[in-house]
Every structure is written in structure tokens, then in C-alpha cells.
Design an enzyme around this catalytic site. Structure first.
Site, PDB file in Angstrom:
ATOM      1  N   ASP A 266     -15.348   2.620   7.789  1.00  0.00           N
ATOM      2  CA  ASP A 266     -14.086   3.526   7.582  1.00  0.00           C
ATOM      3  C   ASP A 266     -14.691   4.748   6.483  1.00  0.00           C
ATOM      4  O   ASP A 266     -14.286   5.673   6.431  1.00  0.00           O
ATOM      5  CB  ASP A 266     -12.770   2.994   7.103  1.00  0.00           C
TER       6      ASP A 266
ATOM      7  N   LYS B  79      -8.666  -1.290   5.721  1.00  0.00           N
ATOM      8  CA  LYS B  79      -8.835  -1.978   4.414  1.00  0.00           C
ATOM      9  C   LYS B  79      -7.896  -2.912   4.035  1.00  0.00           C
ATOM     10  O   LYS B  79      -8.426  -3.876   3.322  1.00  0.00           O
ATOM     11  CB  LYS B  79      -8.828  -0.808   3.325  1.00  0.00           C
TER      12      LYS B  79
ATOM     13  N   HIS C 269       0.878  -1.218   0.059  1.00  0.00           N
ATOM     14  CA  HIS C 269      -0.047   0.001  -0.073  1.00  0.00           C
ATOM     15  C   HIS C 269       1.079   1.194   0.005  1.00  0.00           C
ATOM     16  O   HIS C 269       1.925   1.446   0.588  1.00  0.00           O
ATOM     17  CB  HIS C 269      -0.902   0.014   1.102  1.00  0.00           C
TER      18      HIS C 269
ATOM     19  N   ARG D 273     -14.418  12.783   8.549  1.00  0.00           N
ATOM     20  CA  ARG D 273     -13.204  13.410   9.014  1.00  0.00           C
ATOM     21  C   ARG D 273     -13.093  14.590   8.052  1.00  0.00           C
ATOM     22  O   ARG D 273     -12.516  15.498   8.253  1.00  0.00           O
ATOM     23  CB  ARG D 273     -12.048  12.251   8.901  1.00  0.00           C
TER      24      ARG D 273
ATOM     25  N   SER E 257      -7.718   3.907   9.327  1.00  0.00           N
ATOM     26  CA  SER E 257      -8.628   3.777   8.166  1.00  0.00           C
ATOM     27  C   SER E 257      -7.546   2.784   7.150  1.00  0.00           C
ATOM     28  O   SER E 257      -8.240   2.207   6.408  1.00  0.00           O
ATOM     29  CB  SER E 257      -8.691   5.373   7.730  1.00  0.00           C
TER      30      SER E 257
HETATM   31  N1  URA Z   1      -6.225   7.181   3.032  1.00  0.00           N
HETATM   32  C1  URA Z   1      -7.111   6.383   3.866  1.00  0.00           C
HETATM   33  O1  URA Z   1      -7.420   5.310   3.044  1.00  0.00           O
HETATM   34  N2  URA Z   1      -7.580   6.863   4.922  1.00  0.00           N
HETATM   35  C2  URA Z   1      -6.939   8.124   5.351  1.00  0.00           C
HETATM   36  O2  URA Z   1      -7.418   8.336   6.403  1.00  0.00           O
HETATM   37  C3  URA Z   1      -6.034   8.862   4.773  1.00  0.00           C
HETATM   38  C4  URA Z   1      -5.661   8.252   3.468  1.00  0.00           C
END
Ligand code: URA
Length: 433
Positions: free
Chosen positions: A161, A187, A82, A168, A183
Site C-alpha cells: 500500500d 492496514k 478508523h 498515486r 488502501s
Molecule cells: N488514507 C489512506 O490510508 N489511503 C488513502 O488512499 C487515502 C487516505
């Protein structure tokens, strides 16, 4: 349990229990916790932070708030990667086939572009016919057959999320390290890989603008991954200027193919080898990072990774001939070269402004529902530390929107600075961790 009591506890700096966090996350989706309460909690977390245990519990609950991908039917130790997002970041297009060609299975879910940052799925969709949607059974079958599949993230992945992130975004609480870490990792955990390599970007075109924050984010994500039973490694990499020389979608696919051929830009090739070697180490292919580095380097130069890329593209319906004929990829109708107004060394080649210019030209989305122009983008002829003469090309804009050229030209002119005094160019690898 009442949401307000949990908000008060966090507001006053107390640690929440895993049960309280579970109640809160489940309440986000059931409606028991209202948007304004979730927003207040985000602000309390932003101001007070979370302990490692709270961050892990929040991640786990968000990961389990929707579909989780079961990759157990795939043979071998599955490794995911990632990137926290940047400009010109086509790393997955190179490292996924590179690692897969060495026998480490890559079952990857990727995202789309938003704002100035690019998305792997949009880049792949610039290949004619490429399909990023598959049933999970097909996804698993592809990885078992050819060692690699890259698909788009479904809406069912970590839905809590998604709810929290949208709050947010409008409450000034995006920039909280435990919230960003949970967050991203929710995933990754839901996507099911056994090991995860994190490329944490640092610089003007990244979430993390300085090295100390990037280290905190990297450590938080590694802690989460390890505490939830995933082998996790991170590397902090530079995002003050774009990666490589191509920013957009089809132009980045071409640059990725060049790199798979061993003729890619130096900074991007170096980054790919560092990320790929960590994926090989996490995947248990060799015992040391040095050994993994040399395996990755040899494989890239052998053409084996490019052959895997062809096979991967074909398996997902794309035309593998793009590897030999770049004309098969979308080409923009308008091209305009920007020249340098002075002679000297490039001391600023700002990732954020270049990413925004590329978005204005059509390569990115201002809003999630915007359509992408796969042929649009920016080519960089000069990057940090390079010499340029007055009147020499510094960048080329590519677009199908003639009316976007003025705005993008202004952004690009501001993105570059040329000076008589050369400044040091930082290595793309800022902290190998
Ligand atoms: N990418 C995400 O998936 N979440 C965040 O909070 C910031 C960047």
C-alpha cells in the site's frame, strides 16, 4: 502472466481475477511490476473502477504484503476504529479508553499527521514520556492487562500500500474510491482486529467533499471488511469545520481530557458517543445501538473513561498527571488573538484553511520527515452558527515560530465568514448509515 496484459485488461474495463491481482501486488514489491506499470494500472483503476470482488482481493493482497498482527492471544472481541482524516479529530483519545473501560478490548495502530490532517500518534506524543512504540508481545500483553494500547503503525504493515500510495500521490490517482477503500482497509485488516468502525469524514477538510462520495467510500469499506470476515460499521460525519475548538496536538489532548470529564465541546462529544456506541455494538456488548449509546453516555459521565485514559497513558510511559495539570503539556511561546472584523453569525469556519494554518504554525507536517511542534495550533472561539461582535476574538494562534504568524493569520482570516443572515448548521452526524 505479464503486467502489461493486466493493465490492458483493466484499461478495457475487464474484471481482474484474484490471481492476477496477487501477481500485480507481489510484483510491486519484488520489482517485477515497475513503478510506471503500477502508475498506469492506478490510472486504469481510477478511470474504470474495481468490482467489489476486485477491491476485496486487492485489499487482502496488500494486507498480506508485509507483517500482519496476530491478536489472537488477546481475550475477547477486539474492536478497532478508523477515521478517514480531518482537522481537530482527537476522537481516538476519547473513544478508545471509553470503550476499553466497558470491557471491549482496543488494540489500535494509529498514524501521524500529514498536511492539514492531524495524527493520533503525534497528539499522544505531546504527553511527556508517552511511548507509541512497543513490541507486538508487549502490545498484546498491555491489552490483556488493561484493555487498551495505541501504538504507531510500523513500516512493515501493508508495504505494498505504501508503494502504491506514493505513486498515486504523484500520478493524480489518489481520489479513486476503490483505491482509497482498499488502501485504508488493507492496514486495518493487517492490524488484526475482529471488528472495525469507520468514521468517514465529509466536507472541505476531508477527502470526500460531498455526501454521495462519502457514502460510496463508506459502503466500499464496509463491503471489504465484511467480505474479509471482520464485523464492520461506518458512520459519515461532518468535516466542513474542525471538530471541537482545539486544533493541534497538546491543545487537542487537553480538549480530549475535558471531553472524558464530560465538559468537552458538544459536537465532539456527540461524535465520540456515536463512534463509541458503534464500537460497543460491533464488540457485542449490547444488542441495539440505542442501548450502546446509553451505556457510552453513562460511562463518559461517570469518570470511568477518564480513569482508563490515565491508566493507558501511564502504561505507555506517559505522565498521567497531565489529566489534572494541563501545564505539564507543552505550551507555545507566542499566542496571538484574531478578532472578527464584523458583527453577525459565523457562516464559514473552514476546516481545510484552519488545518493548513495550524500546520504552518508548526502543528503539522508539510513533508513526512518534518518535525512537529506539539504546542502549536489554533483555538477556535467561534464556530458555525455562533454570534460574533466586531472586535470579538474569533481564534487564537499558538506557536513557537514567530515568523509563521503572518501567513497563518492570513489563512485564518480567510477561513471565517460572518454574515447578517444565519445559515443552518448541519449536525456533526451526516449519515448514521
Ligand atoms: N488514507 C489512506 O490510508 N489511503 C488513502 O488512499 C487515502 C487516505
Amino acid at each position: 502472466m505479464r503486467a502489461v496484459d493486466l493493465i490492458i485488461a483493466k484499461r478495457d474495463g475487464r474484471e481482474l481475477t484474484p490471481e492476477q491481482i496477487r501477481f500485480f501486488v507481489r510484483g510491486l514489491l519484488s520489482g517485477e511490476v515497475s513503478d510506471y506499470q503500477a502508475s498506469a494500472m492506478c490510472m486504469a483503476i481510477y478511470l474504470r473502477g474495481l468490482t467489489d470482488a476486485e477491491t476485496a482481493a486487492l485489499t487482502l493482497e496488500m494486507a498480506h504484503s508485509g507483517e500482519t498482527v496476530d491478536l489472537s492471544a488477546i481475550k475477547g472481541f477486539k474492536v478497532d476504529k478508523h477515521s478517514t482524516g480531518g482537522v481537530g479529530d482527537k476522537t481516538t483519545l476519547v473513544v478508545a479508553p471509553l470503550v476499553a473501560s466497558l470491557g471491549v478490548p482496543v488494540a489500535k495502530m494509529s498514524g501521524r499527521s500529514l498536511g492539514y490532517t492531524g495524527g493520533t500518534i503525534d497528539k499522544l506524543e505531546s504527553i511527556p514520556g508517552f511511548n507509541p512504540f512497543m513490541e507486538i508481545s508487549e502490545f498484546v500483553d498491555s491489552v490483556n492487562r488493561i484493555g487498551i494500547a495505541v501504538v504507531g503503525q510500523t513500516k512493515d504493515l501493508a508495504p505494498a500500500d505504501r508503494v502504491l500510495y506514493s505513486l498515486r500521490d504523484v500520478t493524480g490517482t489518489v481520489e479513486s474510491i476503490p483505491l482509497i477503500a482498499s488502501s485504508i482497509m488493507s492496514k486495518k485488516i493487517a492490524a488484526g482486529a475482529d471488528g472495525i468502525v469507520l468514521d468517514v469524514k465529509c466536507g472541505s477538510g476531508a477527502f470526500m467533499k460531498n455526501l454521495s462520495d462519502a457514502r460510496l467510500l463508506a459502503e466500499a469499506m464496509v463491503n471489504i471488511g465484511e467480505s474479509l470476515g471482520r464485523r464492520t460499521m461506518a458512520v459519515i460525519t461532518a468535516m466542513d469545520q474542525p471538530l471541537g475548538r482545539a486544533v493541534g496536538n497538546s491543545v487537542e489532548v487537553k480538549e480530549a481530557i475535558d471531553t472524558l470529564r464530560g465538559t468537552g465541546p458538544e459536537d465532539f462529544t456527540r461524535l465520540c458517543l456515536e463512534v463509541a456506541s458503534r464500537m460497543l455494538l460491533v464488540g457485542g456488548l449490547a444488542d441495539s445501538l440505542e442501548e450502546c449509546r446509553s451505556l457510552a453516555r453513562r460511562t463518559l459521565l461517570s469518570g470511568q473513561a477518564l480513569a482508563k485514559f490515565r491508566q493507558f497513558v501511564e502504561n505507555q510511559g506517559g505522565n498521567p498527571e497531565v489529566c489534572e495539570s494541563y501545564d505539564l503539556l507543552p505550551n507555545a511561546r507566542y499566542q496571538e488573538v484574531i478578532v472578527s472584523s464584523s458583527t453577525g453569525t459565523v457562516v464559514r469556519c473552514d476546516a481545510l484553511s484552519i488545518g493548513n494554518a495550524s500546520m504552518v504554525l508548526g502543528a503539522g507536517r508539510r513533508k513526512a520527515e518534518d518535525r512537529i511542534d506539539h504546542s502549536a495550533g489554533v483555538l477556535l472561539h467561534k464556530k458555525l452558527g455562533e454570534q460574533v461582535e466586531e472586535g470579538e476574538p474569533i481564534a487564537t494562534m499558538l506557536t513557537n515560530r514567530r515568523d509563521a504568524l503572518d501567513e497563518a493569520r492570513n489563512m485564518l482570516s480567510e477561513a471565517f465568514s460572518v454574515s447578517d443572515v444565519a445559515a443552518p448548521v448541519p449536525d456533526v452526524i451526516l449519515d448514521p448509515l
